[in-house]
Design a protein around this motif. Structure first.
Motif, PDB file in Angstrom:
ATOM      1  N   GLN A  20      -1.291   4.814   2.292  1.00 32.27           N
ATOM      2  CA  GLN A  20      -1.656   3.420   2.530  1.00 32.27           C
ATOM      3  C   GLN A  20      -0.473   2.541   2.917  1.00 32.27           C
ATOM      4  OE1 GLN A  20      -4.133   3.430  -1.304  1.00 32.27           O
ATOM      5  NE2 GLN A  20      -5.330   2.085   0.001  1.00 32.27           N
ATOM      6  N   HIS A 121      -2.839  11.440  -4.193  1.00 30.43           N
ATOM      7  CA  HIS A 121      -3.613  10.241  -3.878  1.00 30.43           C
ATOM      8  C   HIS A 121      -4.217  10.452  -2.482  1.00 30.43           C
ATOM      9  CE1 HIS A 121      -4.112   5.767  -5.093  1.00 30.43           C
ATOM     10  NE2 HIS A 121      -4.928   5.980  -4.072  1.00 30.43           N
ATOM     11  N   TRP A 122      -4.899  11.583  -2.352  1.00 27.46           N
ATOM     12  CA  TRP A 122      -5.855  11.878  -1.267  1.00 27.46           C
ATOM     13  C   TRP A 122      -5.304  12.463   0.033  1.00 27.46           C
ATOM     14  CZ3 TRP A 122      -9.122   6.705  -1.435  1.00 27.46           C
ATOM     15  CH2 TRP A 122      -9.582   6.494  -2.748  1.00 27.46           C
ATOM     16  N   ASN A 165      -5.440  11.005  -8.277  1.00 30.24           N
ATOM     17  CA  ASN A 165      -6.023   9.671  -8.273  1.00 30.24           C
ATOM     18  C   ASN A 165      -7.493   9.780  -7.910  1.00 30.24           C
ATOM     19  OD1 ASN A 165      -5.776   6.588  -8.057  1.00 30.24           O
ATOM     20  ND2 ASN A 165      -6.766   7.135  -6.136  1.00 30.24           N
ATOM     21  N   GLU A 166      -8.358   9.319  -8.792  1.00 29.70           N
ATOM     22  CA  GLU A 166      -9.795   9.206  -8.513  1.00 29.70           C
ATOM     23  C   GLU A 166     -10.386  10.479  -7.897  1.00 29.70           C
ATOM     24  OE1 GLU A 166     -10.599   5.624  -6.315  1.00 29.70           O
ATOM     25  OE2 GLU A 166      -9.822   4.339  -7.899  1.00 29.70           O
ATOM     26  N   ASN A 292      -8.723   3.110 -13.335  1.00 25.74           N
ATOM     27  CA  ASN A 292      -8.838   2.149 -12.240  1.00 25.74           C
ATOM     28  C   ASN A 292     -10.158   1.416 -12.430  1.00 25.74           C
ATOM     29  OD1 ASN A 292      -6.547   3.376 -11.297  1.00 25.74           O
ATOM     30  ND2 ASN A 292      -7.478   4.256  -9.455  1.00 25.74           N
ATOM     31  N   TYR A 294     -12.680  -1.601 -11.144  1.00 27.29           N
ATOM     32  CA  TYR A 294     -13.016  -2.588 -10.120  1.00 27.29           C
ATOM     33  C   TYR A 294     -14.366  -3.263 -10.334  1.00 27.29           C
ATOM     34  CZ  TYR A 294      -8.955  -1.034  -7.470  1.00 27.29           C
ATOM     35  OH  TYR A 294      -7.679  -0.746  -7.082  1.00 27.29           O
ATOM     36  N   TRP A 326     -18.160  -5.591  -4.300  1.00 22.88           N
ATOM     37  CA  TRP A 326     -18.027  -5.241  -5.712  1.00 22.88           C
ATOM     38  C   TRP A 326     -18.214  -6.515  -6.545  1.00 22.88           C
ATOM     39  CZ3 TRP A 326     -12.738  -2.210  -5.071  1.00 22.88           C
ATOM     40  CH2 TRP A 326     -13.005  -0.982  -4.443  1.00 22.88           C
ATOM     41  N   GLU A 353      -5.022   0.723 -11.892  1.00 24.77           N
ATOM     42  CA  GLU A 353      -5.357  -0.121 -10.740  1.00 24.77           C
ATOM     43  C   GLU A 353      -6.380  -1.158 -11.160  1.00 24.77           C
ATOM     44  OE1 GLU A 353      -6.807   1.789  -7.156  1.00 24.77           O
ATOM     45  OE2 GLU A 353      -5.295   3.358  -7.295  1.00 24.77           O
ATOM     46  N   TRP A 400      -3.399  -3.573  -8.387  1.00 22.13           N
ATOM     47  CA  TRP A 400      -3.582  -3.049  -7.039  1.00 22.13           C
ATOM     48  C   TRP A 400      -3.721  -4.233  -6.122  1.00 22.13           C
ATOM     49  CZ3 TRP A 400      -2.922   1.633  -4.980  1.00 22.13           C
ATOM     50  CH2 TRP A 400      -3.198   1.726  -3.602  1.00 22.13           C
ATOM     51  N   GLU A 407      -6.525   0.123   3.913  1.00 20.76           N
ATOM     52  CA  GLU A 407      -7.564   0.305   2.894  1.00 20.76           C
ATOM     53  C   GLU A 407      -8.586   1.363   3.363  1.00 20.76           C
ATOM     54  OE1 GLU A 407      -7.894  -0.188  -0.189  1.00 20.76           O
ATOM     55  OE2 GLU A 407     -10.024   0.292  -0.289  1.00 20.76           O
ATOM     56  N   TRP A 408      -8.116   2.590   3.537  1.00 22.00           N
ATOM     57  CA  TRP A 408      -8.967   3.753   3.841  1.00 22.00           C
ATOM     58  C   TRP A 408      -9.945   3.465   4.978  1.00 22.00           C
ATOM     59  CZ3 TRP A 408      -5.983   7.181   1.870  1.00 22.00           C
ATOM     60  CH2 TRP A 408      -5.335   6.954   0.656  1.00 22.00           C
ATOM     61  N   PHE A 416      -5.379  -6.406  -0.308  1.00 14.33           N
ATOM     62  CA  PHE A 416      -5.337  -6.416  -1.780  1.00 14.33           C
ATOM     63  C   PHE A 416      -3.971  -6.838  -2.330  1.00 14.33           C
ATOM     64  CE2 PHE A 416      -9.131  -4.387  -3.685  1.00 14.33           C
ATOM     65  CZ  PHE A 416      -9.796  -3.906  -2.564  1.00 14.33           C
TER      66      PHE A 416
HETATM   67  C1  FCB Z   1      -9.139   2.643  -5.154  1.00 20.71           C
HETATM   68  C2  FCB Z   1      -8.030   3.497  -4.557  1.00 20.71           C
HETATM   69  C3  FCB Z   1      -6.899   2.704  -3.986  1.00 20.71           C
HETATM   70  C4  FCB Z   1      -7.374   1.461  -3.287  1.00 20.71           C
HETATM   71  C5  FCB Z   1      -8.321   0.673  -4.153  1.00 20.71           C
HETATM   72  C6  FCB Z   1      -8.810  -0.608  -3.533  1.00 20.71           C
HETATM   73  O1  FCB Z   1     -10.321   3.352  -5.126  1.00 20.71           O
HETATM   74  O2  FCB Z   1      -7.495   4.355  -5.533  1.00 20.71           O
HETATM   75  O3  FCB Z   1      -6.166   3.569  -3.141  1.00 20.71           O
HETATM   76  O4  FCB Z   1      -7.883   1.766  -2.056  1.00 20.71           O
HETATM   77  O5  FCB Z   1      -9.413   1.468  -4.483  1.00 20.71           O
END
Ligand code: FCB
Length: 450
Positions: A20, A121-122, A165-166, A292, A294, A326, A353, A400, A407-408, A416
């Motif tokens: 990122q 982290h992906w 991560n996630e 994390n 959100y 969200w 996060e 975060w 952002e993916w 963010f």
């Molecule tokens: C999470 C991710 C992070 C970022 C936030 C907004 O799912 O771990 O990389 O994109 O969301």
């Protein structure tokens, strides 16, 4: 104004991830990652964006660490790009790639900032994707070998490690829905991915312990609360199913040594093959749980969806939804932390996060008056404080994100950061936002204003 004080030594931080922010996607011997491949394909990422340059952190690292120091960060959570270190994913190490993280760690320590590194982290190596990626059981050994290379070079100076991560997002967005790299839509592949990510995690934890480092190792999960929309038993079961899918599949094997039984029954033939020793490997004790947070969701039964549930945002009174849709729900952060303490007897927790993207434009100097982010963070910090008051062992909080970034699938459309990045500017000019100055005070006082 009352100040709510946090425990001494509370680790105030900010987080980022390699793909990122780093850019330099093919420089200095770096190999291709699945996110490079994915974002170079048409119609995968909003506006055709890619992380090729991103924040160009690879070339601005010392300046970025200087900004972190100015912010007063106690800790910084970043991720290591596997294909930067091992261009083919296994085998030959790329010394300049490893040297970048070596310099980053030294720079952080010099600035008095504690590093927390995430191994995955992906941005998985594309050459290993070509061999089947995470659904291939060999991925467990690939990951462990990568972890060893990184530990050998950096674990003497990095006291906090997160394996993944996630993993839920890797499995379900990457392999289930195909909305993230590698863009595969096959739920049985997603379930194999879940199991192999777990095993890779367990193996890496094991290895870290065998190597005798005295730091801490854990995992970062995206967790939420799921509340049945009504008392109807179908809605209660739907909420439980969603809870199992997002939380239980990832928490239970590690902290309870088993997958959620109802969910595994429900998915039937999609359940991954489990070998006799697998659960023991996965359930290695972890030193900390990274959370994390959100959002929270209301869930009801829906005959029309694949998993037979439908969710809508749970929003605290007076709040709205974020740009991502969200719901803003600080009160459920307290509820989630309580749930982890009560129902999982959780190890120490770090919020790894939490943050928000806002459509708050920069002025001509690049400055952003992001009162919305300040309000969001203040409310969530207070919710975390409530949990600590209730006895939750929460040790730190990473916002975060340190800076606006890629952002993916949403590319650069969502911001963010505590620091604004001008993505039109070749130098990627950095400008601290108003929230940066506000967070500086929080850290300085180790307290948040009521
Ligand atoms: C999470 C991710 C992070 C970022 C936030 C907004 O799912 O771990 O990389 O994109 O969301």
């Amino acid at each position: 104004m009352t100040q709510l004080h946090f425990p001494d030594g509370f680790l105030w931080g900010a987080a980022t991830a390699a793909y990122q922010i780093e850019g330099a996607w093919d420089e200095d011997g770096k190999g291709e990652s699945i996110w490079d491949r994915f974002s170079h394909q048409p119609f995968r990422i909003l506006n055709g964006d890619a992380g090729d340059i991103a924040c160009d952190h690879y070339h601005h690292m010392p300046e970025d660490v200087a900004m972190m120091k100015n912010l007063g960060l106690k800790a910084y959570r970043f991720s290591i790009s596997w294909p930067r270190v091992l261009p083919q994913g296994i085998g030959q190490v790329n010394p300049p790639g490893l040297a970048f993280y070596d310099r980053l760690v030294d720079e952080l320590l010099e600035a008095g900032i504690v590093p927390m590194a995430t191994l995955n982290h992906w941005d998985f190596p594309q050459p290993l994707q070509d061999l089947g990626g995470w659904p291939n059981r060999d991925s467990i050994n690939w990951f462990t070998a990568y972890a060893q290379v990184v530990f050998d070079k950096l674990a003497d100076r990095i006291p906090y490690w997160a394996t993944h991560n996630e993993p839920m997002v890797v499995a379900f967005s990457g392999y289930g829905f195909g909305s993230f790299a590698p863009g595969i839509a096959d739920f049985s592949e997603a379930m194999k991915t879940v199991h192999h990510l777990h095993l890779a995690h367990g193996n890496a934890v094991n290895l870290y312990r065998q190597l005798g480092y005295d730091g801490q190792i854990g995992i970062v999960l995206n967790l939420a609360t799921f509340i049945p929309e009504t008392d109807d038993s179908a809605d209660i079961a739907a909420a439980k199913r969603m809870e199992d899918l997002i939380n239980g599949l990832f928490l239970d094997p590690i902290l309870k040594r088993d997958y959620p039984a109802d969910f595994m029954d429900w998915i039937g033939v999609m359940a991954p093959p489990i070998q006799p020793d697998d659960m023991a490997v996965i359930a290695q004790p972890i030193d900390f749980l990274g959370v994390n947070y959100y959002f929270s969701q209301y869930v009801k039964y829906s005959p029309h969806s694949l998993f037979k549930f439908e969710a809508k945002p749970n929003i605290d009174p007076g709040w709205g939804a974020t740009e991502k849709g969200w719901g803003i729900c600080p009160s459920q952060l307290t509820a989630l932390l309580r749930h982890l303490k009560t129902n999982y007897d959780s190890p120490p927790i770090y919020i790894t996060e939490n943050g928000t993207s806002l459509d708050e434009p920069a002025d001509e100097t690049g400055f952003v008056s992001d009162q919305g982010r300040i309000n969001y963070l203040r409310a969530h910090f207070k919710a975390a404080h409530d949990a600590i008051q209730e006895g939750v062992d929460l040790r730190g909080y990473f916002v975060w994100s340190l800076m606006d970034n890629f952002e993916w699938a949403e590319g650069y459309s969502l911001r963010f950061g505590l620091i604004h990045i001008d993505f039109e500017n070749p130098q990627r000019k950095r400008t601290p936002k108003e929230s940066f100055a506000w967070y500086q005070k929080v850290i300085e006082n180790n307290a948040v204003g009521d």
